[in-house]
Write a protein that holds these residues in place. Structure first.
Motif, mmCIF file in Angstrom:
data_model
loop_
_atom_site.group_PDB
_atom_site.id
_atom_site.type_symbol
_atom_site.label_atom_id
_atom_site.label_comp_id
_atom_site.label_asym_id
_atom_site.label_seq_id
_atom_site.Cartn_x
_atom_site.Cartn_y
_atom_site.Cartn_z
ATOM 1 N N GLY A 13 1.203 -1.039 -0.391
ATOM 2 C CA GLY A 13 -0.183 -0.027 0.065
ATOM 3 C C GLY A 13 0.678 1.686 0.034
ATOM 4 N N ILE A 14 1.871 1.300 0.077
ATOM 5 C CA ILE A 14 2.919 2.389 -0.013
ATOM 6 C C ILE A 14 2.878 3.209 -1.460
ATOM 7 C CG2 ILE A 14 5.461 3.009 0.215
ATOM 8 C CD1 ILE A 14 4.588 3.028 2.966
ATOM 9 N N PRO A 15 2.880 2.929 -1.999
ATOM 10 C CA PRO A 15 2.380 3.251 -3.509
ATOM 11 C C PRO A 15 1.114 4.627 -3.318
ATOM 12 C CG PRO A 15 3.182 1.090 -4.265
ATOM 13 C CD PRO A 15 3.275 1.096 -2.835
ATOM 14 N N LEU A 16 0.513 3.461 -3.503
ATOM 15 C CA LEU A 16 -1.495 4.574 -3.036
ATOM 16 C C LEU A 16 -1.250 5.464 -1.919
ATOM 17 C CD1 LEU A 16 -4.418 4.510 -3.599
ATOM 18 C CD2 LEU A 16 -5.250 2.870 -1.664
ATOM 19 N N ALA A 17 -0.305 5.007 -0.372
ATOM 20 C CA ALA A 17 -0.173 6.418 -0.059
ATOM 21 C C ALA A 17 0.473 7.640 -0.101
ATOM 22 C CB ALA A 17 0.546 6.144 1.310
ATOM 23 N N ARG A 18 1.456 7.262 -1.516
ATOM 24 C CA ARG A 18 2.010 8.133 -1.488
ATOM 25 C C ARG A 18 1.712 8.950 -2.559
ATOM 26 N NH1 ARG A 18 6.049 5.460 -3.276
ATOM 27 N NH2 ARG A 18 7.416 5.465 -1.406
ATOM 28 N N ARG A 19 0.425 8.495 -3.740
ATOM 29 C CA ARG A 19 0.063 8.389 -4.488
ATOM 30 C C ARG A 19 -1.330 9.633 -4.151
ATOM 31 N NH1 ARG A 19 -0.408 5.060 -7.300
ATOM 32 N NH2 ARG A 19 -2.852 3.716 -6.113
ATOM 33 N N GLN A 20 -1.502 8.913 -3.459
ATOM 34 C CA GLN A 20 -2.660 9.892 -2.319
ATOM 35 C C GLN A 20 -2.264 11.579 -1.184
ATOM 36 O OE1 GLN A 20 -6.084 10.046 -3.605
ATOM 37 N NE2 GLN A 20 -6.098 7.946 -4.366
ATOM 38 N N ARG A 21 -0.288 11.345 -1.611
ATOM 39 C CA ARG A 21 -0.525 12.493 -0.496
ATOM 40 C C ARG A 21 -1.108 11.620 0.979
ATOM 41 N NH1 ARG A 21 3.873 13.821 -0.568
ATOM 42 N NH2 ARG A 21 3.418 15.748 0.017
ATOM 43 N N VAL A 22 -1.233 10.550 1.372
ATOM 44 C CA VAL A 22 -1.414 10.305 2.509
ATOM 45 C C VAL A 22 -0.560 10.599 3.800
ATOM 46 C CG1 VAL A 22 -2.381 8.778 4.250
ATOM 47 C CG2 VAL A 22 -3.447 9.112 2.396
ATOM 48 N N PRO A 23 -0.569 11.099 5.279
ATOM 49 C CA PRO A 23 0.735 11.008 5.968
ATOM 50 C C PRO A 23 0.869 9.572 6.096
ATOM 51 C CG PRO A 23 -0.757 12.906 6.370
ATOM 52 C CD PRO A 23 -1.740 11.699 5.644
ATOM 53 N N THR A 24 2.027 9.149 6.355
ATOM 54 C CA THR A 24 2.540 7.378 7.088
ATOM 55 C C THR A 24 4.077 7.743 7.446
ATOM 56 O OG1 THR A 24 1.508 7.179 4.337
ATOM 57 C CG2 THR A 24 3.037 5.793 4.953
ATOM 58 N N VAL A 25 3.353 7.189 8.620
ATOM 59 C CA VAL A 25 4.760 6.984 9.289
ATOM 60 C C VAL A 25 5.805 5.020 9.019
ATOM 61 C CG1 VAL A 25 5.981 6.535 11.939
ATOM 62 C CG2 VAL A 25 3.546 8.770 11.412
ATOM 63 N N ILE A 26 6.597 5.160 9.004
ATOM 64 C CA ILE A 26 7.558 4.022 9.185
ATOM 65 C C ILE A 26 8.657 3.981 9.725
ATOM 66 C CG2 ILE A 26 9.230 2.982 7.134
ATOM 67 C CD1 ILE A 26 7.204 3.622 5.753
#
Length: 635
Positions: free
Chosen positions: A416-429
């Motif tokens: 799901g990382i590409p989807l989060a990047r494409r939707q500009r969703v804040p993500t904590v790794i």
């Protein structure tokens, strides 16, 4: 109905077909010797034995019930044509292939289509593209095998589902609305909400419509669910307005759309037309550029008034001085010399500002494809743990509903990382069990926590820590073991009685969608109401005399069926399956359902309606007889 599978989804699906739809079910399980020889040894044997024991318990409970048909259990070492024929596929209405192995399901689907071209096939596959090609191939094979019959009359359909896709709407509804009693129609999530009886002087909110009146003893601790002291047997399904108005002291079940009352998710995307200046330059840099532009304008105006030159020539000379490419103003009037010195000083200030603008612009484009960090003032959002198969679908649905979400994922290469990047969703790794990870996701100001990682202990640990930070947080856990999920739910509920806690397994959430697909594409889902069930279906008005040519008010049959919405899309633009989950890879399809219906609207043959009905009412509307009792069998 025939169900072939070797995990909890097969068990749940068989129970769903038996308890909600009152269908006769045959469950085909892998035999114990074949599983023992497969290399998995004791583990595989224990799993199949446990599944067989649970299914047999369902059979025993069914044997004591006169209202529901039974479940037949078969064991087959190989799911070939011989095993399918023994299971009765040639005479069955539908077959569900829910093995965890895609190759096993595909081989069985090809064999089943040869045995019965009219069979409805529901196949569990993870690969969407392969599933679409397989569905087209099997439907084409059915049409070739029965060339003289109408495909709609055959009701032949091949539906490919993924348990991750089908569980996502219920998980989203649990996080947003606190319930998993949802039905999906054309991308819209509908929920059944139980309302307590209104007090004196209060007016109850009917929602989209009132689906049922609960028994008078439903909220009575001394009463039994489904019983009524006044002599009425169970709840009153699909009541008319008069029955709702005269009801006193009885709760209601109303239909509502799943919406988010909190802040909407900011777009935050750099792609698209009309790139905003605020996304390109910082606020401090914008103010610096504006100040320099005003300085240049002031110098140009001063040169115009002091030298008497043409305004354009004055601006040109000012820019030359600003960029230090003009000749020294020797022998010129003092005013001209002062303006040249001021312009040179402004030029010195312009150089670092231009350099900062270039660097900041390059940095903006460089980070456009990077993961965003949670903003400082974020609150009222949903924290999503895990971006695997299930987490990706949940994230897509949250984005479609405009709900702010912060993702937490340990693997930077997760699905799901590409989807989060494409939707500009804040993500904590990071590892959610490590200190500081949930704090970085702003868990103390979150609205809900959705833990859908592949580890039960990870989800539980994250939920317990989140509850210690915010005791009233709404928590929904994905747990694989149903017994463990029940124990976790009861413990968390007892420890935090004022907070909403839900523990869900994907097999439990996915079973209704698989069961609805087995009943035919017209079935959107089912919602239990005490001991009875309401079925939601999408029907074409043509060839249904109870609907065609009648108004919405005239087509309403209290206690049997009720029209809820009309599909306003053109017949050639409609989705073939309203219950299908929208794909984040395909083009967006706007919903054409109209829910605010005028009672005098006349239903036309080309209309398609969404209605709620009882099992008996839907069978009467379709012109078939429901099977309410098991067929007599020999010893």
């Amino acid at each position: 109905m025939v169900v072939c599978g070797d995990d909890a989804l097969a068990e749940r699906l068989a129970a769903e077909l038996r308890e909600l739809y009152r269908m006769r079910v045959t469950v085909v399980l892998p035999s114990l010797p074949a599983t023992t020889d497969s290399g998995n040894g004791t583990v595989g044997r224990a799993r199949v034995a446990a599944l067989l024991a649970r299914t047999q318990a369902v059979v025993n409970r069914t044997a004591n019930s006169e209202a529901a048909p039974g479940i037949r259990v078969l064991q087959a070492p190989v799911l070939d044509e011989e095993a399918l024929a023994e299971a009765g596929v040639a005479r069955a209405d539908a077959l569900a292939l829910v093995h965890d192995d895609d190759e096993t399901n595909i081989r069985a689907a090809l064999a089943a289509r040869r045995l019965n071209p009219r069979l409805r096939l529901v196949i569990r596959l993870y690969d969407r593209k392969l599933g679409q090609h397989l569905a087209d191939l099997l439907d084409q094979a059915a049409a070739v095998a029965s060339p003289g019959l109408d495909p709609e009359a055959l009701d032949t359909s091949t539906t490919v589902l993924s348990d991750a896709d089908t569980a996502a709407p219920a998980l989203v509804a649990t996080a947003v609305a606190g319930t998993s009693k949802v039905v999906q129609a054309d991308g819209l999530l509908l929920r059944a909400v139980e309302r307590t009886p209104p007090g004196r002087g209060e007016v109850a909110d009917p929602g989209l419509c009132t689906l049922a009146l609960l028994s008078s003893t439903a909220n009575d601790p001394a009463g039994e669910e489904g019983s009524d002291a006044s002599g009425q047997d169970g709840p009153l399904l699909l009541p008319d307005d008069r029955a709702v108005a005269v009801a006193r002291g009885r709760g209601t079940i109303v239909l509502e759309t799943v919406t988010h009352a909190g802040p909407t998710r900011p777009p935050g995307r750099l792609a698209g037309r009309g790139l905003p200046l605020a996304s390109f330059f910082s606020r401090r840099l914008r103010w610096s550029l504006a100040g320099l532009m005003l300085s240049v304008l002031g110098l140009a105006v001063a040169a115009y008034f002091t030298t008497g030159d043409h305004p354009l020539h004055a601006a040109y000379v000012t820019l030359l001085d600003l960029l230090a490419i003009g000749d020294p103003a020797t022998g010129e009037p003092p005013a001209r010399q002062v303006l040249q010195l001021l312009s040179g000083f402004a030029g010195l200030l312009l150089l670092p500002v231009l350099l900062a603008a270039v660097l900041e612009g390059l940095g903006t484009f460089r980070t456009a494809s990077a993961l965003r960090r949670p903003p400082r003032g974020l609150s009222g959002h949903v924290v999503l743990l895990g971006l695997g198969k299930v987490g990706t679908r949940v994230l897509a649905r949250l984005c479609e509903l405009g709900i702010p979400v912060v993702c937490v994922e340990e693997d930077p290469e997760a699905r799901g990382i590409p989807l989060a990047r494409r939707q500009r969703v804040p993500t904590v790794i990071g590892d959610v069990t490590q200190e500081g990870v949930l704090e970085a996701a702003k868990i103390h100001r979150a609205h809900a926590l959705l833990a859908v990682t592949s580890g039960d202990t990870t989800n539980l640990e994250a939920a317990l820590y989140a509850r210690s930070v915010q005791p009233g947080l709404r928590v929904s856990l994905r747990l694989f073991d149903d017994d463990f999920a029940t124990a976790v739910y009861r413990t968390l509920r007892a420890a935090h009685p004022r907070a909403l806690t839900r523990s869900r397994s994907v097999s439990t959430l996915a079973a209704p969608a698989f069961a609805g697909a087995m009943m035919g594409r017209r079935i959107l889902g089912a919602i239990p109401v005490e001991r009875r069930v309401l079925v939601f279906a999408a029907l074409d008005v043509a060839r249904h005399p109870r609907l065609e040519g009648r108004t919405v008010a005239e087509s309403f049959s209290p206690g049997a069926w009720r029209v809820l919405a009309i599909d306003s899309a053109a017949p050639d633009e409609r989705l073939p399956d309203l219950a299908a989950t929208p794909s984040d890879e395909g083009a967006e399809h706007p919903s054409g359902l109209v829910w605010d219906l005028h009672p005098g609207y006349v239903l036309r043959p080309q209309d398609r309606v969404v209605l709620a009905a009882t099992r008996q009412g839907l069978a009467e509307l379709l012109g078939v007889h429901p099977r309410t009792r098991p067929r007599a069998t020999g010893p």
